[in-house]
Design an enzyme around this catalytic site. Structure first.
Site, PDB file in Angstrom:
ATOM      1  N   THR A   1       0.851  -1.189   0.000  1.00  0.00           N
ATOM      2  CA  THR A   1       0.000   0.000   0.000  1.00  0.00           C
ATOM      3  C   THR A   1       0.883   1.234   0.000  1.00  0.00           C
ATOM      4  O   THR A   1       2.009   1.201   0.489  1.00  0.00           O
ATOM      5  CB  THR A   1      -0.948   0.031   1.220  1.00  0.00           C
ATOM      6  OG1 THR A   1      -1.810   1.178   1.106  1.00  0.00           O
ATOM      7  CG2 THR A   1      -0.181   0.114   2.527  1.00  0.00           C
ATOM      8  N   HIS A   2       0.355   2.311  -0.547  1.00  0.00           N
ATOM      9  CA  HIS A   2       1.012   3.603  -0.468  1.00  0.00           C
ATOM     10  C   HIS A   2       0.304   4.488   0.563  1.00  0.00           C
ATOM     11  O   HIS A   2       0.620   5.657   0.701  1.00  0.00           O
ATOM     12  CB  HIS A   2       1.017   4.294  -1.843  1.00  0.00           C
ATOM     13  CG  HIS A   2       1.895   3.602  -2.839  1.00  0.00           C
ATOM     14  ND1 HIS A   2       1.400   2.745  -3.791  1.00  0.00           N
ATOM     15  CD2 HIS A   2       3.235   3.612  -3.010  1.00  0.00           C
ATOM     16  CE1 HIS A   2       2.396   2.269  -4.520  1.00  0.00           C
ATOM     17  NE2 HIS A   2       3.518   2.775  -4.068  1.00  0.00           N
TER      18      HIS A   2
ATOM     19  N   ASP B   1      -7.885  -5.219   0.838  1.00  0.00           N
ATOM     20  CA  ASP B   1      -8.877  -4.403   0.168  1.00  0.00           C
ATOM     21  C   ASP B   1     -10.012  -4.310   1.159  1.00  0.00           C
ATOM     22  O   ASP B   1     -10.424  -5.315   1.747  1.00  0.00           O
ATOM     23  CB  ASP B   1      -9.328  -4.999  -1.156  1.00  0.00           C
ATOM     24  CG  ASP B   1     -10.016  -3.949  -2.023  1.00  0.00           C
ATOM     25  OD1 ASP B   1      -9.447  -2.844  -2.159  1.00  0.00           O
ATOM     26  OD2 ASP B   1     -11.106  -4.217  -2.544  1.00  0.00           O
TER      27      ASP B   1
ATOM     28  N   ASP C   1     -14.408   6.211   8.897  1.00  0.00           N
ATOM     29  CA  ASP C   1     -14.493   6.129  10.358  1.00  0.00           C
ATOM     30  C   ASP C   1     -15.429   7.184  10.970  1.00  0.00           C
ATOM     31  O   ASP C   1     -16.193   6.865  11.887  1.00  0.00           O
ATOM     32  CB  ASP C   1     -13.109   6.242  11.003  1.00  0.00           C
ATOM     33  CG  ASP C   1     -12.259   4.995  10.798  1.00  0.00           C
ATOM     34  OD1 ASP C   1     -12.791   3.969  10.322  1.00  0.00           O
ATOM     35  OD2 ASP C   1     -11.063   5.052  11.116  1.00  0.00           O
TER      36      ASP C   1
ATOM     37  N   HIS D   1      -1.487   5.822   6.522  1.00  0.00           N
ATOM     38  CA  HIS D   1      -2.391   5.519   7.646  1.00  0.00           C
ATOM     39  C   HIS D   1      -2.531   4.012   7.809  1.00  0.00           C
ATOM     40  O   HIS D   1      -2.519   3.485   8.915  1.00  0.00           O
ATOM     41  CB  HIS D   1      -3.780   6.119   7.426  1.00  0.00           C
ATOM     42  CG  HIS D   1      -3.828   7.608   7.474  1.00  0.00           C
ATOM     43  ND1 HIS D   1      -3.598   8.322   8.631  1.00  0.00           N
ATOM     44  CD2 HIS D   1      -4.081   8.520   6.519  1.00  0.00           C
ATOM     45  CE1 HIS D   1      -3.711   9.609   8.380  1.00  0.00           C
ATOM     46  NE2 HIS D   1      -4.004   9.759   7.100  1.00  0.00           N
ATOM     47  N   LYS D   2      -2.669   3.312   6.690  1.00  0.00           N
ATOM     48  CA  LYS D   2      -2.843   1.870   6.730  1.00  0.00           C
ATOM     49  C   LYS D   2      -1.567   1.181   7.208  1.00  0.00           C
ATOM     50  O   LYS D   2      -1.621   0.229   7.989  1.00  0.00           O
ATOM     51  CB  LYS D   2      -3.236   1.363   5.336  1.00  0.00           C
ATOM     52  CG  LYS D   2      -3.906   0.014   5.343  1.00  0.00           C
ATOM     53  CD  LYS D   2      -4.396  -0.367   3.969  1.00  0.00           C
ATOM     54  CE  LYS D   2      -5.689   0.322   3.627  1.00  0.00           C
ATOM     55  NZ  LYS D   2      -6.267  -0.175   2.365  1.00  0.00           N
TER      56      LYS D   2
END
Length: 193
Positions: free
Chosen positions: A7-8, A67, A151, A11-12
């Site tokens: 992922t770029h 995903d 969220d 936050h993840k």
């Protein structure tokens, strides 16, 4: 064990790193700087596999990708796999506002939704996947400053506040991503034995 997170989304990376570190403190989670593949799958699983395969091919290291999105019952499961681009781009505020406007005439008790996360792992050993589902409902308006994505408009089952109003530690213990990562952690711990 080194593991690439495909992922770029910073936050993840932070969220996944914090969750995995709770059960596997020795794991080294690496960021991914390779090309983003075209996510043209028709399910969370297909899109997670597309990203994990691309990271594995690019790095040669075991790679995971997720995903995830919000699935609203009254919208037939939408936005679903289109959650990140629901308003036409990767603008979290625009995505949330569009969803709220689409549900403007829907009563609170009819706003059932779930956060869904599927994590795929691709390595020399093959491909595996894990899915976590966090039930709840869509709030009437945005509330809270923590978290990201949807969220601020998602009220988890058993709560009267949004996911963005929860302390990060609480959210990370209950979320769809946490549920899927818990399954992944169990799998990785078995591999280390």
């Amino acid at each position: 064990m080194k593991l690439v997170l495909a992922t770029h989304n910073q936050h993840k990376v932070e969220e996944v790193g914090a969750i995995l570190a709770q059960t596997i403190p020795t794991i080294e989670l690496l960021g991914y700087d390779g090309p983003e593949p075209k996510e043209d799958g028709t399910s969370f699983l297909e899109n997670a596999l597309i990203k994990a395969r691309a990271a594995f091919l690019h790095t040669g290291l075991p790679s995971i990708a997720d995903d995830s999105g919000i699935a609203v019952e009254i919208l037939g499961g939408a936005p679903g796999i289109f959650s990140a681009r629901w308003a036409g781009g990767r603008d979290n505020v625009a995505n949330r506002q569009l969803l709220l406007s689409q549900l403007a005439d829907v009563r609170d008790q009819d706003r059932a939704a779930s956060f869904v996360c599927t994590i795929a792992m691709v390595s020399d050993d093959g491909e595996v996947s894990f899915t976590g589902i966090w039930p709840g409902r869509v709030a009437l308006q945005e509330q809270g400053l923590n978290g990201f994505g949807y969220d601020p408009v998602f009220i988890p089952e058993g709560f009267e506040v949004t996911a963005a109003e929860l302390e990060p530690e609480v959210k990370n213990a209950l979320s769809h991503r946490s549920l899927a990562l818990s399954q992944l952690s169990s799998y990785l711990l078995q591999l280390e034995r």
